[in-house]
Scaffold this active site. Sequence first.
Site, PDB file in Angstrom:
ATOM      1  N   GLU A  36       0.814  -1.215   0.000  1.00 26.14           N
ATOM      2  CA  GLU A  36       0.000   0.000   0.000  1.00 26.14           C
ATOM      3  C   GLU A  36       0.845   1.263   0.000  1.00 26.14           C
ATOM      4  OE1 GLU A  36      -2.997   0.366  -0.665  1.00 26.14           O
ATOM      5  OE2 GLU A  36      -3.597  -1.739  -0.625  1.00 26.14           O
ATOM      6  N   TYR A 119      -6.592   6.851   3.765  1.00 22.37           N
ATOM      7  CA  TYR A 119      -6.746   5.817   2.741  1.00 22.37           C
ATOM      8  C   TYR A 119      -6.009   4.540   3.124  1.00 22.37           C
ATOM      9  CZ  TYR A 119      -5.571   2.681  -0.882  1.00 22.37           C
ATOM     10  OH  TYR A 119      -5.364   1.516  -1.537  1.00 22.37           O
ATOM     11  N   ASP A 137      -9.791   5.737  -2.600  1.00 28.76           N
ATOM     12  CA  ASP A 137      -8.584   6.140  -3.310  1.00 28.76           C
ATOM     13  C   ASP A 137      -9.007   6.825  -4.608  1.00 28.76           C
ATOM     14  OD1 ASP A 137      -9.462   4.040  -4.897  1.00 28.76           O
ATOM     15  OD2 ASP A 137      -7.429   3.638  -5.591  1.00 28.76           O
ATOM     16  N   CYS A 192     -12.863   1.657 -15.644  1.00 34.68           N
ATOM     17  CA  CYS A 192     -13.328   3.030 -15.465  1.00 34.68           C
ATOM     18  C   CYS A 192     -12.125   3.951 -15.258  1.00 34.68           C
ATOM     19  CB  CYS A 192     -14.285   3.106 -14.279  1.00 34.68           C
ATOM     20  SG  CYS A 192     -15.271   4.612 -14.204  1.00 34.68           S
ATOM     21  N   CYS A 199     -15.871   1.662 -21.383  1.00 32.20           N
ATOM     22  CA  CYS A 199     -17.256   1.471 -20.938  1.00 32.20           C
ATOM     23  C   CYS A 199     -17.878   0.188 -21.492  1.00 32.20           C
ATOM     24  CB  CYS A 199     -18.099   2.680 -21.320  1.00 32.20           C
ATOM     25  SG  CYS A 199     -17.607   4.207 -20.472  1.00 32.20           S
ATOM     26  N   CYS A 202     -17.762  -2.494 -18.978  1.00 32.58           N
ATOM     27  CA  CYS A 202     -18.218  -2.178 -17.626  1.00 32.58           C
ATOM     28  C   CYS A 202     -19.432  -3.010 -17.233  1.00 32.58           C
ATOM     29  CB  CYS A 202     -18.569  -0.695 -17.516  1.00 32.58           C
ATOM     30  SG  CYS A 202     -19.107  -0.222 -15.852  1.00 32.58           S
ATOM     31  N   CYS A 208     -24.927   3.433 -14.814  1.00 33.90           N
ATOM     32  CA  CYS A 208     -23.957   4.507 -14.620  1.00 33.90           C
ATOM     33  C   CYS A 208     -24.597   5.855 -14.951  1.00 33.90           C
ATOM     34  CB  CYS A 208     -22.724   4.283 -15.503  1.00 33.90           C
ATOM     35  SG  CYS A 208     -21.519   5.623 -15.383  1.00 33.90           S
TER      36      CYS A 208
END
Length: 290
Positions: A36, A119, A137, A192, A199, A202, A208
């Site tokens: 991370e 985060y 994030d 995305c 798209c 997706c 959306c």
Amino acid sequence: MNNGYTDPILAWYEANARDLPWRAPSATPWGVLVSEIMLQQTPVSRVLPVWHEWTARWPTAAALAAEPSGEAVRAWGRLGYPRRALRLHGSAQAIVERHGGEVPSSHEDLLALPGIGSYTAAAVASFAFRQRHAVLDTNVRRVFARLLSGDEYPPKSQTKAEVAQAESVLPLDPPTAARWSVAVMELGALVCTARTPRCVDCPVLDRCTWHLNGRPAYDGPPRRGQTYAGTDRQCRGRLLAVLRQAEGPVEKPALDIVWSDALQRERALDTLIADGLVDPLEDGRYALPG
DNA sequence: TAGTCGTGGAC
DNA sequence: TGTCCAAGACT
């Protein structure tokens, strides 16, 4: 619980998730924490080799804490933002001193470690300990901006409304919430995306808001672009690279030759010293910190 | 809170 | 080719 987004995104993740080592069942909380920190503002492809080196060399927080901080800075390589290496080393020491060498599982304890903000604390608590936290994030913020708010991009700085929005769609069951968080992140990273979203791939395109509104272009204030050439940041990078590549302390001229502007060079060196990234020795030479 | 803090790949 | 962007934190 089921808001119409949850199941399609979780199913998409099961079928499309990348096989990343810090997601493996064998990954330890320490390995997750290291990943991370490295992934802050840094692409996965560049983190992978360094993460493998780090976790092989320092499989526990105690192993890293036992080394000089300069070794962490050296092993950071060219990941960028080298203060992260210093802070990760500081976190390792704090984990040894305050938590018996075990990465703490509570959001509060994680947040108290150097280099860990809201985060990263949420990410480690969620991904390493399967807790329920809103993980916001840049990917998640962008996905929710499009999916829920109908905006191409989220606000420049995180808002309370975004946190409330993320919590409102967070599954109640903790392990499911953890999978959901990583799934939304992955959707933002692979489909995305910021520049040219895919798209057609997706799983929630029909839900959306941004897409249903005809994908209106971003109309907010210009998102500042970062110039780099000639900046103090570039200068600092050059100076620190000399020390990383050297086996031991270096003479001043070895630093002088990598940046022509003496005034800027001295200023950058001073800030590196102030940050604890460079150690000015009594004999006039410079080294990575002990 | 807005500025600062590295680096390199993608388009 | 230059601009944009990448799992933020800190001050």
